[in-house]
Design a protein around this motif. Structure first.
Motif, PDB file in Angstrom:
ATOM      1  N   ARG A 112       0.822  -1.208   0.000  1.00 25.62           N
ATOM      2  CA  ARG A 112       0.000   0.000   0.000  1.00 25.62           C
ATOM      3  C   ARG A 112       0.856   1.257   0.000  1.00 25.62           C
ATOM      4  NH1 ARG A 112      -4.138  -2.774   4.356  1.00 25.62           N
ATOM      5  NH2 ARG A 112      -5.289  -3.984   2.810  1.00 25.62           N
ATOM      6  N   THR A 113       2.004   1.210   0.708  1.00 26.78           N
ATOM      7  CA  THR A 113       2.893   2.360   0.702  1.00 26.78           C
ATOM      8  C   THR A 113       3.432   2.606  -0.702  1.00 26.78           C
ATOM      9  OG1 THR A 113       3.505   1.896   2.992  1.00 26.78           O
ATOM     10  CG2 THR A 113       4.958   3.356   1.751  1.00 26.78           C
ATOM     11  N   SER A 114       3.788   1.535  -1.407  1.00 23.10           N
ATOM     12  CA  SER A 114       4.324   1.694  -2.768  1.00 23.10           C
ATOM     13  C   SER A 114       3.243   2.108  -3.751  1.00 23.10           C
ATOM     14  CB  SER A 114       4.985   0.390  -3.230  1.00 23.10           C
ATOM     15  OG  SER A 114       4.028  -0.649  -3.381  1.00 23.10           O
ATOM     16  N   ILE A 115       1.984   1.645  -3.535  1.00 24.38           N
ATOM     17  CA  ILE A 115       0.888   1.993  -4.437  1.00 24.38           C
ATOM     18  C   ILE A 115       0.650   3.500  -4.444  1.00 24.38           C
ATOM     19  CG2 ILE A 115      -1.640   1.833  -4.703  1.00 24.38           C
ATOM     20  CD1 ILE A 115      -1.456  -1.099  -3.978  1.00 24.38           C
ATOM     21  N   ALA A 116       0.949   4.189  -3.333  1.00 27.26           N
ATOM     22  CA  ALA A 116       0.725   5.638  -3.265  1.00 27.26           C
ATOM     23  C   ALA A 116       1.399   6.352  -4.420  1.00 27.26           C
ATOM     24  CB  ALA A 116       1.215   6.178  -1.929  1.00 27.26           C
ATOM     25  N   GLY A 117       2.610   5.921  -4.799  1.00 23.28           N
ATOM     26  CA  GLY A 117       3.251   6.392  -6.023  1.00 23.28           C
ATOM     27  C   GLY A 117       3.511   7.884  -6.083  1.00 23.28           C
ATOM     28  N   VAL A 118       4.043   8.466  -4.991  1.00 24.46           N
ATOM     29  CA  VAL A 118       4.255   9.914  -4.955  1.00 24.46           C
ATOM     30  C   VAL A 118       5.169  10.380  -6.080  1.00 24.46           C
ATOM     31  CG1 VAL A 118       5.169  11.829  -3.582  1.00 24.46           C
ATOM     32  CG2 VAL A 118       3.862  10.010  -2.470  1.00 24.46           C
ATOM     33  N   ALA A 119       6.296   9.710  -6.245  1.00 26.89           N
ATOM     34  CA  ALA A 119       7.265  10.140  -7.252  1.00 26.89           C
ATOM     35  C   ALA A 119       6.675  10.094  -8.656  1.00 26.89           C
ATOM     36  CB  ALA A 119       8.524   9.266  -7.175  1.00 26.89           C
ATOM     37  N   ASP A 120       5.958   9.030  -8.960  1.00 30.51           N
ATOM     38  CA  ASP A 120       5.384   8.912 -10.298  1.00 30.51           C
ATOM     39  C   ASP A 120       4.252   9.911 -10.515  1.00 30.51           C
ATOM     40  OD1 ASP A 120       6.707   6.464 -11.678  1.00 30.51           O
ATOM     41  OD2 ASP A 120       6.350   5.823  -9.626  1.00 30.51           O
ATOM     42  N   CYS A 121       3.513  10.235  -9.440  1.00 33.76           N
ATOM     43  CA  CYS A 121       2.487  11.272  -9.562  1.00 33.76           C
ATOM     44  C   CYS A 121       3.121  12.632  -9.868  1.00 33.76           C
ATOM     45  CB  CYS A 121       1.673  11.360  -8.269  1.00 33.76           C
ATOM     46  SG  CYS A 121       0.476  10.016  -8.046  1.00 33.76           S
ATOM     47  N   LYS A 122       4.252  12.927  -9.242  1.00 26.94           N
ATOM     48  CA  LYS A 122       4.931  14.194  -9.504  1.00 26.94           C
ATOM     49  C   LYS A 122       5.401  14.267 -10.956  1.00 26.94           C
ATOM     50  CE  LYS A 122       7.866  15.737  -6.329  1.00 26.94           C
ATOM     51  NZ  LYS A 122       7.342  16.986  -5.740  1.00 26.94           N
ATOM     52  N   ALA A 123       5.940  13.160 -11.467  1.00 17.20           N
ATOM     53  CA  ALA A 123       6.367  13.133 -12.867  1.00 17.20           C
ATOM     54  C   ALA A 123       5.167  13.251 -13.801  1.00 17.20           C
ATOM     55  CB  ALA A 123       7.151  11.852 -13.145  1.00 17.20           C
ATOM     56  N   HIS A 124       4.074  12.574 -13.446  1.00 17.73           N
ATOM     57  CA  HIS A 124       2.854  12.628 -14.260  1.00 17.73           C
ATOM     58  C   HIS A 124       2.318  14.065 -14.319  1.00 17.73           C
ATOM     59  CE1 HIS A 124      -1.230  10.459 -15.237  1.00 17.73           C
ATOM     60  NE2 HIS A 124      -0.907  11.366 -16.136  1.00 17.73           N
ATOM     61  N   LEU A 125       2.302  14.749 -13.174  1.00 16.18           N
ATOM     62  CA  LEU A 125       1.814  16.129 -13.147  1.00 16.18           C
ATOM     63  C   LEU A 125       2.693  17.034 -14.008  1.00 16.18           C
ATOM     64  CD1 LEU A 125      -0.207  18.164 -11.972  1.00 16.18           C
ATOM     65  CD2 LEU A 125       1.384  18.493 -10.051  1.00 16.18           C
ATOM     66  N   ALA A 126       3.998  16.831 -13.939  1.00 21.99           N
ATOM     67  CA  ALA A 126       4.897  17.629 -14.784  1.00 21.99           C
ATOM     68  C   ALA A 126       4.593  17.406 -16.264  1.00 21.99           C
ATOM     69  CB  ALA A 126       6.351  17.268 -14.479  1.00 21.99           C
ATOM     70  N   ASN A 127       4.306  16.161 -16.639  1.00 25.99           N
ATOM     71  CA  ASN A 127       3.948  15.861 -18.031  1.00 25.99           C
ATOM     72  C   ASN A 127       2.626  16.518 -18.414  1.00 25.99           C
ATOM     73  OD1 ASN A 127       6.225  14.326 -18.633  1.00 25.99           O
ATOM     74  ND2 ASN A 127       5.302  12.432 -17.895  1.00 25.99           N
ATOM     75  N   LEU A 128       1.698  16.603 -17.463  1.00 27.55           N
ATOM     76  CA  LEU A 128       0.416  17.254 -17.746  1.00 27.55           C
ATOM     77  C   LEU A 128       0.596  18.744 -18.008  1.00 27.55           C
ATOM     78  CD1 LEU A 128      -2.005  15.577 -15.158  1.00 27.55           C
ATOM     79  CD2 LEU A 128      -1.964  15.240 -17.626  1.00 27.55           C
ATOM     80  N   TYR A 129       1.467  19.381 -17.229  1.00 25.55           N
ATOM     81  CA  TYR A 129       1.740  20.804 -17.475  1.00 25.55           C
ATOM     82  C   TYR A 129       2.353  21.000 -18.868  1.00 25.55           C
ATOM     83  CZ  TYR A 129       0.671  22.768 -12.852  1.00 25.55           C
ATOM     84  OH  TYR A 129       0.023  23.216 -11.723  1.00 25.55           O
ATOM     85  N   THR A 130       3.262  20.094 -19.244  1.00 23.26           N
ATOM     86  CA  THR A 130       3.853  20.175 -20.578  1.00 23.26           C
ATOM     87  C   THR A 130       2.792  19.991 -21.655  1.00 23.26           C
ATOM     88  OG1 THR A 130       5.973  19.318 -19.767  1.00 23.26           O
ATOM     89  CG2 THR A 130       5.567  19.149 -22.134  1.00 23.26           C
ATOM     90  N   ALA A 131       1.929  18.990 -21.460  1.00 22.42           N
ATOM     91  CA  ALA A 131       0.882  18.717 -22.440  1.00 22.42           C
ATOM     92  C   ALA A 131      -0.087  19.890 -22.544  1.00 22.42           C
ATOM     93  CB  ALA A 131       0.127  17.443 -22.054  1.00 22.42           C
ATOM     94  N   ALA A 132      -0.434  20.511 -21.405  1.00 20.02           N
ATOM     95  CA  ALA A 132      -1.349  21.654 -21.427  1.00 20.02           C
ATOM     96  C   ALA A 132      -0.723  22.842 -22.157  1.00 20.02           C
ATOM     97  CB  ALA A 132      -1.729  22.049 -20.008  1.00 20.02           C
ATOM     98  N   GLY A 133       0.593  22.932 -22.135  1.00 22.98           N
ATOM     99  CA  GLY A 133       1.263  23.984 -22.886  1.00 22.98           C
ATOM    100  C   GLY A 133       1.288  23.716 -24.375  1.00 22.98           C
TER     101      GLY A 133
END
Length: 393
Positions: free
Chosen positions: A245-266
């Motif tokens: 469950r701790t690994s499922i939280a996926g904080v690091a991958d969520c941060k990378a995903h959000l950065a990709n979303l900002y790029t895509a929105a641009g």
């Protein structure tokens, strides 16, 4: 968020960042960014590359091949891996079974299995869920009846990730039907080539085959494959699930995903201007970033506890609940930003385009994130019990 790492941790961060930049294959980066499913060879080759560097089993003790990092260094490593669009790989053996064997396994079991997990010579799947049992593991019906030096297994497991690739399964079985349901459960290691094991595919809503149902019919398993004591499976399962469950939280991958979303929105345009300039979209991205920041601070609290040697406890349920909610929010934004580019299945099965190719399949499969590893309802029960116990004190 700017985190105040020590100079030593900053130097470590630069070392890890440089390694991922130099050693992450371009094709793996592409699949990670677009959300394309990794194939077995992708995962095996990548994990062996990490193991050669000594960076695969980052949470294991040094005597079993771990690098001896602090919790902060493990967090930095995961941040840099995700930022480099490098994949997590397969967690079953490394994140789930490895810590269980370190804590509960016999010296013989540790010597036999831990090195093979590190070298990716054994591929493990998880035999927990059963048809009709939902998230209630205590209701499992797969039986293991002692017969001389063996157990004879009968039953079925479902939603078994990568069972069609697996060489082994760690499995919860019922060795007793008397007393409390939880007290009759044991934890067994099973070779998948044993007679009586049948694996049937389940193709999920994303169109991929990574799930399966496994049927066990008079399967003989040596009693030496029992981990811990007979009837200790429930405690071992709970220990394993805190790591999952701790690994499922996926904080690091969520941060990378959000950065990709900002790029895509641009990149994407709406009404003749970048979507990133649209007020409604900026608000949605900002809310997702705030939710992710709260998740990261919660993760820091768990890291602070583990730094004292404490294993993850009920806090892992909070991380899992928060983390999967953030993941679903990000996948929704993925589809919204991609719009028609996310249309997943064109004539002849062709997927969408570029970074948006797997936005819709990823969104569809992420609906299960709040179920696997224990549903949100189960996690909230765990947290309620913790709060009540704290109140009683």
């Amino acid at each position: 968020m700017d985190i105040d790492f020590s100079p030593e941790d900053r130097a470590f961060q630069q070392e890890v960042r440089a390694w991922f930049k130099a050693h992450t294959p371009a094709e793996l980066k592409r699949k990670t960014v677009t959300g394309e499913m990794l194939q077995k060879d992708d995962i095996v080759q990548w994990q062996r590359r990490l193991d050669t560097q000594g960076w695969l089993v980052t949470g294991w003790p040094k005597e079993h091949g771990g690098p001896g990092w602090t919790p902060t260094q493990r967090y930095i490593f995961d941040l840099e891996r995700a930022a480099a669009s490098a994949p997590v790989g397969l967690s079953m053996g490394v994140i789930m079974l490895g810590p269980v064997l370190v804590a509960f396994g016999t010296p013989e079991q540790k010597a036999q299995y831990l090195p093979r997990i590190r070298r990716c010579e054994d591929w493990w799947c998880q035999g927990y869920s059963e048809p009709g049992a939902g998230s209630d593991l205590a209701s499992l019906k797969t039986t293991a009846v002692a017969d001389g030096d063996d157990y004879i297994l009968n039953g079925s497991k479902i939603w078994t990730t990568y069972a069609h690739w697996a060489t082994h399964m760690f499995c919860l079985v019922r060795t007793s039907s008397t007393g409390k349901k939880q007290e009759g459960i044991s934890f067994l290691l099973i070779e998948m080539d044993r007679a009586g094991i049948e694996v049937k595919p389940i193709v999920s809503i994303d169109g991929e085959h990574h799930l399966n149902q496994v049927f066990l019919t008079d399967v003989r398993v040596p009693r030496k494959n029992l981990v811990g004591r007979e009837g200790q499976g429930w405690d071992i399962a709970k220990y394993l699930l805190t790591h999952e469950r701790t690994s499922i939280a996926g904080v690091a991958d969520c941060k990378a995903h959000l950065a990709n979303l900002y790029t895509a929105a641009g990149e994407r345009r709406s009404g003749g201007r970048p979507l990133a300039e649209d007020g409604a979209m900026r608000l949605k991205l900002a809310r997702a970033e705030i939710e992710l920041m709260a998740l990261e601070y919660t993760n820091f609290r768990v890291l602070a506890d583990t730094a004292t040697g404490k294993a993850p406890g009920p806090e892992s349920s909070l991380l899992k609940t928060m983390g999967t909610a953030v993941q679903q929010t990000l996948s929704e934004l993925d589809v919204e930003i991609a719009a028609e580019m996310a249309w997943p299945w064109h004539e002849g099965g062709e997927l969408g385009h570029g970074r948006y190719a797997h936005a819709m399949p990823r969104y569809c499969f992420s609906r299960a994130a709040t179920i696997y590893g224990g549903s949100d309802e189960v996690q909230k029960n765990v947290l309620a019990k913790m709060l009540l116990a704290g109140g009683a004190r």
